[in-house]
Write a protein that holds these residues in place. Structure first.
Motif, PDB file in Angstrom:
ATOM      1  N   GLU A   1      20.996  -1.978 -14.295  1.00 32.81           N
ATOM      2  CA  GLU A   1      20.909  -3.373 -14.736  1.00 32.81           C
ATOM      3  C   GLU A   1      20.006  -4.216 -13.844  1.00 32.81           C
ATOM      4  O   GLU A   1      19.278  -5.101 -14.330  1.00 32.81           O
ATOM      5  CB  GLU A   1      22.329  -3.959 -14.791  1.00 32.81           C
ATOM      6  CG  GLU A   1      23.217  -3.280 -15.811  1.00 32.81           C
ATOM      7  CD  GLU A   1      24.706  -3.420 -15.551  1.00 32.81           C
ATOM      8  OE1 GLU A   1      25.498  -2.806 -16.291  1.00 32.81           O
ATOM      9  OE2 GLU A   1      25.078  -4.113 -14.583  1.00 32.81           O
ATOM     10  N   SER A   2      20.009  -3.949 -12.550  1.00 33.42           N
ATOM     11  CA  SER A   2      19.190  -4.748 -11.634  1.00 33.42           C
ATOM     12  C   SER A   2      17.702  -4.534 -11.882  1.00 33.42           C
ATOM     13  O   SER A   2      16.897  -5.478 -11.800  1.00 33.42           O
ATOM     14  CB  SER A   2      19.538  -4.421 -10.180  1.00 33.42           C
ATOM     15  OG  SER A   2      19.315  -3.047  -9.898  1.00 33.42           O
ATOM     16  N   ILE A   3      17.298  -3.297 -12.204  1.00 29.26           N
ATOM     17  CA  ILE A   3      15.892  -3.009 -12.490  1.00 29.26           C
ATOM     18  C   ILE A   3      15.482  -3.662 -13.810  1.00 29.26           C
ATOM     19  O   ILE A   3      14.390  -4.238 -13.933  1.00 29.26           O
ATOM     20  CB  ILE A   3      15.629  -1.500 -12.519  1.00 29.26           C
ATOM     21  CG1 ILE A   3      15.878  -0.882 -11.136  1.00 29.26           C
ATOM     22  CG2 ILE A   3      14.209  -1.206 -12.998  1.00 29.26           C
ATOM     23  CD1 ILE A   3      14.951  -1.388 -10.049  1.00 29.26           C
ATOM     24  N   ILE A   4      16.347  -3.588 -14.813  1.00 25.97           N
ATOM     25  CA  ILE A   4      16.031  -4.220 -16.098  1.00 25.97           C
ATOM     26  C   ILE A   4      15.864  -5.722 -15.922  1.00 25.97           C
ATOM     27  O   ILE A   4      14.918  -6.326 -16.458  1.00 25.97           O
ATOM     28  CB  ILE A   4      17.118  -3.904 -17.144  1.00 25.97           C
ATOM     29  CG1 ILE A   4      17.155  -2.412 -17.434  1.00 25.97           C
ATOM     30  CG2 ILE A   4      16.873  -4.691 -18.431  1.00 25.97           C
ATOM     31  CD1 ILE A   4      18.294  -1.986 -18.354  1.00 25.97           C
ATOM     32  N   ALA A   5      16.767  -6.337 -15.174  1.00 23.89           N
ATOM     33  CA  ALA A   5      16.671  -7.778 -14.944  1.00 23.89           C
ATOM     34  C   ALA A   5      15.357  -8.148 -14.261  1.00 23.89           C
ATOM     35  O   ALA A   5      14.680  -9.108 -14.645  1.00 23.89           O
ATOM     36  CB  ALA A   5      17.863  -8.250 -14.105  1.00 23.89           C
ATOM     37  N   ARG A   6      14.976  -7.390 -13.250  1.00 22.32           N
ATOM     38  CA  ARG A   6      13.708  -7.656 -12.570  1.00 22.32           C
ATOM     39  C   ARG A   6      12.525  -7.498 -13.511  1.00 22.32           C
ATOM     40  O   ARG A   6      11.618  -8.341 -13.547  1.00 22.32           O
ATOM     41  CB  ARG A   6      13.557  -6.683 -11.388  1.00 22.32           C
ATOM     42  CG  ARG A   6      12.291  -6.878 -10.569  1.00 22.32           C
ATOM     43  CD  ARG A   6      11.910  -5.624  -9.772  1.00 22.32           C
ATOM     44  NE  ARG A   6      11.371  -4.566 -10.619  1.00 22.32           N
ATOM     45  CZ  ARG A   6      10.934  -3.399 -10.151  1.00 22.32           C
ATOM     46  NH1 ARG A   6      11.016  -3.132  -8.856  1.00 22.32           N
ATOM     47  NH2 ARG A   6      10.455  -2.481 -10.977  1.00 22.32           N
ATOM     48  N   ASP A   7      12.550  -6.425 -14.294  1.00 23.60           N
ATOM     49  CA  ASP A   7      11.374  -6.094 -15.094  1.00 23.60           C
ATOM     50  C   ASP A   7      11.183  -7.024 -16.289  1.00 23.60           C
ATOM     51  O   ASP A   7      10.047  -7.300 -16.682  1.00 23.60           O
ATOM     52  CB  ASP A   7      11.446  -4.641 -15.543  1.00 23.60           C
ATOM     53  CG  ASP A   7      11.158  -3.672 -14.406  1.00 23.60           C
ATOM     54  OD1 ASP A   7      10.747  -4.139 -13.331  1.00 23.60           O
ATOM     55  OD2 ASP A   7      11.353  -2.451 -14.596  1.00 23.60           O
TER      56      ASP A   7
END
Length: 433
Positions: free
Chosen positions: A210-216
């Motif tokens: 989830e953290s990578i999706i939020a950043r991207d």
């Protein structure tokens, strides 16, 4: 019309019964009461006609890992599952990070003849995450690559990710991200939760995805580029994509059949067929991704077909490879998880398994309407059939399916690629070399 096919009485995407005449690689007529002298007649009473399925996430392993799969055997598996086009992931050897490798893959697919093979290019050289690969050269090659991914490896450096998103704007490309923070998943063996605690296995937290999706999605918004999220698997990820779409960010997302059906409770038996990246999640996550697919938050179903030789799965859990084969079973699993539950109709299945993946990948000639003048890329599916899924249903080189012995509904009866049947009455034709 000796090369013609006359399909009689098919249910068009689950709707009205119709006849479909195919000749010279195209659909020439759609209607009722059609006839054609010399055409091969297909009795499609009770069969659902769908545009040929398109998989945006397939591992064909060639070049370099032919013990697991080849482009010939992988596309043979695709045809058996109703797919007329597959996007080949770049984690080959050599990595598909140059124009030469993607053109080789394209050519091998053309020779095989079972399905269109559209290569995906690596984002970074060697998928190492250090510097951008030859994105422009791959885009301008005969393969006309439009999807780029370091699948299996997250593009973790935000500066590299930003540059990739900016670069592909020039040719309407898309970056397909494997969303996994490697520092949060080091040594992880399965989903982090109650089951991992009980088994004493290192947990794989949902926040790593989830953290990578939020950043991207924020990076994609910032540069005004297209982002695609691979194999989304958690309820939190669905929420982030839903928020991003409401904000107007140009993001699409996929879910695999196994994340629509299977849960981490299956890991209790330490059967490595259930070891996959991202891992099988909780029942709550399964229900959330089903809802996300049904309401359009998640755009497509993609198989993440990942074949492995038997020795890479027939070993202790910690040493086993991640991945499952899924091309032959995907439509049947979606039938079970989404159609039988009333969450999707057959027209929706056509959208999430054909039209939209073709659009995301900018693949011409696939995912088109079943109307006169369009390319003849079709699958005829029998929703009333079904039975136990066995190794007899597998047509690839590997047998690491999580569904062996499980009852699945439906059966692919015909797959028609470029106007010719690669599967006829459920039997695969030998069309390739």
């Amino acid at each position: 019309m000796t090369d013609a096919l006359l399909i009689v009485g098919a249910s068009l995407e689950g709707g009205d019964r119709t006849d479909i005449l195919v000749a010279d690689g195209r659909i020439t007529e759609v209607g009722t009461g059609l006839s054609a002298a010399g055409a091969r007649r297909i009795d499609a009473d009770g069969l659902v006609a769908l545009p040929g399925l398109v998989d945006l996430h397939t591992h064909l392993r060639e070049p370099g890992y032919e013990a697991s799969e080849t482009i010939l055997t992988g596309t043979r598996a695709a045809a058996a599952g109703g797919f007329t086009a597959v996007f080949a992931m770049p984690n080959t050897s050599p990595v598909a990070d140059t124009a030469g490798v993607v053109e080789q893959e394209l050519a091998l697919g053309e020779v095989a003849g079972y399905a269109t093979v559209q290569p995906i290019g690596a984002v970074t050289v060697g998928q190492k995450g250090e510097r951008l690969a030859e994105l422009g050269a791959m885009a301008e090659s005969r393969a006309q690559v439009r999807v780029f991914s370091d699948d299996g490896f997250c593009v973790f450096d935000p500066l590299i990710m930003r540059r990739a998103l900016e670069y592909v704007k020039a040719f309407d490309g898309v970056i397909a991200q494997h969303a996994q923070d490697p520092r949060l998943t080091e040594g992880a063996q399965m989903n982090e939760g109650i089951v991992s605690a009980e088994l004493g296995l290192a947990g794989w937290p949902a926040v790593a995805e989830e953290s990578i999706i939020a950043r991207d999605v924020l990076l994609a918004e910032h540069v005004g580029s297209r982002l695609h999220v691979c194999h989304l698997s958690t309820a939190g990820s669905v929420d982030i994509i839903r928020w991003a779409k409401k904000r107007g960010i140009n993001v699409t997302a996929e879910v695999t059949p196994h994340h629509l059906l299977l849960t981490d409770d299956l890991v209790r038996g330490y059967d490595a067929r259930y070891k996959v990246n991202p891992p099988l999640r909780r029942e709550e996550d399964v229900l959330a991704v089903r809802e996300g697919l049904a309401d359009g938050t998640i755009d497509i179903v993609a198989t993440d077909h990942a074949p492995h030789p038997a020795e890479n799965k027939s070993c202790e859990w910690a040493a086993a490879a991640n991945g499952m084969v899924g091309l032959e079973s995907a439509l049947r699993v979606v039938h079970l998880a989404m159609v039988e539950t009333g969450l999707l109709g057959w027209d929706d299945v056509a959208r999430v398994m054909s039209r939209t993946p073709a659009r995301i990948g900018r693949l011409d000639g696939h995912g088109t309407p079943i109307t006169a003048g369009e390319p003849a890329e079709l699958v005829l599916y029998d929703p009333s059939a079904g039975g136990a899924f066995t190794t007899d249903d597998l047509r690839g080189r590997s047998v690491n399916s999580p569904y062996l012995g499980r009852e699945l509904p439906g059966s692919v009866r015909w797959t028609i690629h470029q106007g010719a049947a690669t599967v006829a009455d459920g039997v695969l034709r030998e069309v390739g070399a």
